[in-house]
Design a protein around this motif. Structure first.
Motif, PDB file in Angstrom:
ATOM      1  N   PRO A   3     141.355  20.495 115.768  1.00  0.00           N
ATOM      2  CA  PRO A   3     140.035  21.147 115.675  1.00  0.00           C
ATOM      3  C   PRO A   3     139.966  22.454 116.452  1.00  0.00           C
ATOM      4  O   PRO A   3     139.275  23.383 116.044  1.00  0.00           O
ATOM      5  CB  PRO A   3     139.091  20.102 116.269  1.00  0.00           C
ATOM      6  CG  PRO A   3     139.792  18.812 116.119  1.00  0.00           C
ATOM      7  CD  PRO A   3     141.247  19.113 116.221  1.00  0.00           C
ATOM      8  N   TYR A   4     140.685  22.547 117.582  1.00  0.00           N
ATOM      9  CA  TYR A   4     140.642  23.775 118.373  1.00  0.00           C
ATOM     10  C   TYR A   4     141.432  24.890 117.694  1.00  0.00           C
ATOM     11  O   TYR A   4     141.106  26.052 117.803  1.00  0.00           O
ATOM     12  CB  TYR A   4     141.211  23.528 119.775  1.00  0.00           C
ATOM     13  CG  TYR A   4     140.424  22.502 120.539  1.00  0.00           C
ATOM     14  CD1 TYR A   4     139.095  22.745 120.919  1.00  0.00           C
ATOM     15  CD2 TYR A   4     140.991  21.276 120.862  1.00  0.00           C
ATOM     16  CE1 TYR A   4     138.361  21.793 121.599  1.00  0.00           C
ATOM     17  CE2 TYR A   4     140.272  20.317 121.547  1.00  0.00           C
ATOM     18  CZ  TYR A   4     138.949  20.584 121.910  1.00  0.00           C
ATOM     19  OH  TYR A   4     138.238  19.638 122.583  1.00  0.00           O
ATOM     20  N   GLU A  11     132.813  21.123 110.202  1.00  0.00           N
ATOM     21  CA  GLU A  11     132.372  20.428 111.425  1.00  0.00           C
ATOM     22  C   GLU A  11     132.524  18.908 111.295  1.00  0.00           C
ATOM     23  O   GLU A  11     132.876  18.215 112.233  1.00  0.00           O
ATOM     24  CB  GLU A  11     130.910  20.775 111.745  1.00  0.00           C
ATOM     25  CG  GLU A  11     130.693  22.200 112.230  1.00  0.00           C
ATOM     26  CD  GLU A  11     131.552  22.558 113.446  1.00  0.00           C
ATOM     27  OE1 GLU A  11     131.706  21.719 114.342  1.00  0.00           O
ATOM     28  OE2 GLU A  11     132.080  23.693 113.472  1.00  0.00           O
ATOM     29  N   GLN A  13     134.746  17.234 109.692  1.00  0.00           N
ATOM     30  CA  GLN A  13     136.140  16.809 109.898  1.00  0.00           C
ATOM     31  C   GLN A  13     136.544  16.950 111.373  1.00  0.00           C
ATOM     32  O   GLN A  13     137.237  16.102 111.922  1.00  0.00           O
ATOM     33  CB  GLN A  13     137.085  17.631 109.014  1.00  0.00           C
ATOM     34  CG  GLN A  13     138.528  17.104 109.046  1.00  0.00           C
ATOM     35  CD  GLN A  13     139.431  17.771 108.021  1.00  0.00           C
ATOM     36  OE1 GLN A  13     138.984  18.687 107.309  1.00  0.00           O
ATOM     37  NE2 GLN A  13     140.667  17.338 107.945  1.00  0.00           N
ATOM     38  N   LYS A  14     136.069  18.035 112.008  1.00  0.00           N
ATOM     39  CA  LYS A  14     136.359  18.201 113.452  1.00  0.00           C
ATOM     40  C   LYS A  14     135.820  17.008 114.234  1.00  0.00           C
ATOM     41  O   LYS A  14     136.497  16.433 115.077  1.00  0.00           O
ATOM     42  CB  LYS A  14     135.694  19.471 113.990  1.00  0.00           C
ATOM     43  CG  LYS A  14     136.419  20.742 113.667  1.00  0.00           C
ATOM     44  CD  LYS A  14     135.759  21.862 114.461  1.00  0.00           C
ATOM     45  CE  LYS A  14     136.036  23.199 113.848  1.00  0.00           C
ATOM     46  NZ  LYS A  14     135.252  24.273 114.429  1.00  0.00           N
ATOM     47  N   HIS A  18     137.874  14.220 116.475  1.00  0.00           N
ATOM     48  CA  HIS A  18     137.613  13.968 117.895  1.00  0.00           C
ATOM     49  C   HIS A  18     137.395  12.483 118.186  1.00  0.00           C
ATOM     50  O   HIS A  18     137.474  12.063 119.337  1.00  0.00           O
ATOM     51  CB  HIS A  18     136.391  14.770 118.359  1.00  0.00           C
ATOM     52  CG  HIS A  18     136.728  16.197 118.699  1.00  0.00           C
ATOM     53  ND1 HIS A  18     137.671  16.531 119.644  1.00  0.00           N
ATOM     54  CD2 HIS A  18     136.254  17.362 118.209  1.00  0.00           C
ATOM     55  CE1 HIS A  18     137.757  17.845 119.721  1.00  0.00           C
ATOM     56  NE2 HIS A  18     136.920  18.377 118.869  1.00  0.00           N
TER      57      HIS A  18
END
Ligand SMILES: Cc1cc2nc3c(=O)[nH]c(=O)nc-3n(C[C@H](O)[C@H](O)[C@H](O)COP(=O)(O)OP(=O)(O)OC[C@H]3O[C@@H](n4cnc5c(N)ncnc54)[C@H](O)[C@@H]3O)c2cc1C
Length: 231
Positions: A3-4, A11, A13-14, A18
């Motif tokens: 994600p970074y 968002e 999927q991020k 996490h």
């Protein structure tokens, strides 16, 4: 990490990526000079559910001579110290409290608890594990002649800070509105990135890690069916 590295990733999927926080665990292995105290007590395993280690057990005997194990209790043997009834440190309240130095606070998500106990696992000195091994063995087997100072030859502490991929907790996590699980959202192909690992299956198993590796590679293989591409 992904994600970074991919700010343009959706968002949803991020957030799903996490959620892939792994459970931590440990196994401590102890070499003892002989297992006469186990023999005298008539046990091969001792369960201690309220202590630092949830229990300890004699290792499966080594069988170098055509599968016939050497059962001489005067000889050295390995003893395995388990965390608790199941894999994962959070199953053992005493170990969790000792590693963290305080009780796990209420109302934390499963992922937050995994992160906290992982930190405790990595910060705890070897001496804490050693003391627990010595006192638990002396308490259980001292009356049968065991003396930790004399009989323990060596101790190995294996720590797995990122041990086991975990999926949803059906008791506490809200059900997915679409039925798609977070690990399914997390593993969606993103441009030229394919996502493998056991985390992509929501299960902590070698075979699911292999399956997901296969799927991720398949996603990247160009399938050119020529004329049939257009059908
Ligand atoms: C003690 C223990 C016992 C287990 N017993 C069993 C069992 O009996 N049966 C079973 O099916 N499964 C078992 N498992 C689970 C199984 O081992 C795992 O589910 C499986 O290994 C996961 O594979 P993986 O490829 O997803 O991840 P891993 O094997 O964890 O591999 C991830 C790799 O990524 C590397 N890595 C991490 N971050 C980075 C980075 N930023 N850059 C580069 N590399 C990075 C790590 O070093 C690691 O090598 C056990 C696990 C543990 C810890």
């Amino acid at each position: 990490m992904i994600p970074y590295l991919c700010p343009e990733m959706p968002e949803e999927q991020k957030a799903a990526l996490h959620k892939a926080v792994r459970a931590a665990n440990q196994t401590t292995t102890v070499l003892i000079r002989n297992w006469e105290a186990f023999k005298k007590a008539g046990v091969n395993r001792v369960d201690t559910p309220t202590r630092f280690f949830g229990g300890f057990a004699l290792g499966v005997p080594w069988a170098p001579n055509e599968g016939v194990p050497d059962m001489d209790p005067k000889k050295g043997v390995l003893v395995t110290f388990m965390t608790g009834a199941n894999s994962g440190i959070l199953n053992n309240e005493t170990m969790t409290r000792t590693l963290m130095g305080y009780d796990m606070p209420d109302k934390l998500s499963m992922q937050e608890q995994f992160r906290m106990v992982r930190m405790g696992l990595l910060q705890t000195p070897f001496a804490t594990f050693e003391r627990a091994v010595r006192s638990q063995m002396n308490d259980a087997l001292g009356p049968y002649g065991f003396d930790a100072a004399r009989d323990i030859v060596g101790i190995t502490v294996n720590r797995w800070p990122h041990g086991f991929a975990m999926a949803q907790n059906s008791l506490f996590d809200p059900p997915s509105p679409t039925g798609e699980q977070p690990y399914e959202i997390a593993r969606r192909r993103f441009g030229r990135i394919s996502i493998a690992n056991s985390d992509a299956s929501g299960q902590d198993l070698c075979n699911t890690a292999i399956d997901q590796g296969f799927r991720a590679v398949e996603e990247m293989v160009p399938h050119n069916y020529g004329y049939f591409n257009r059908i």
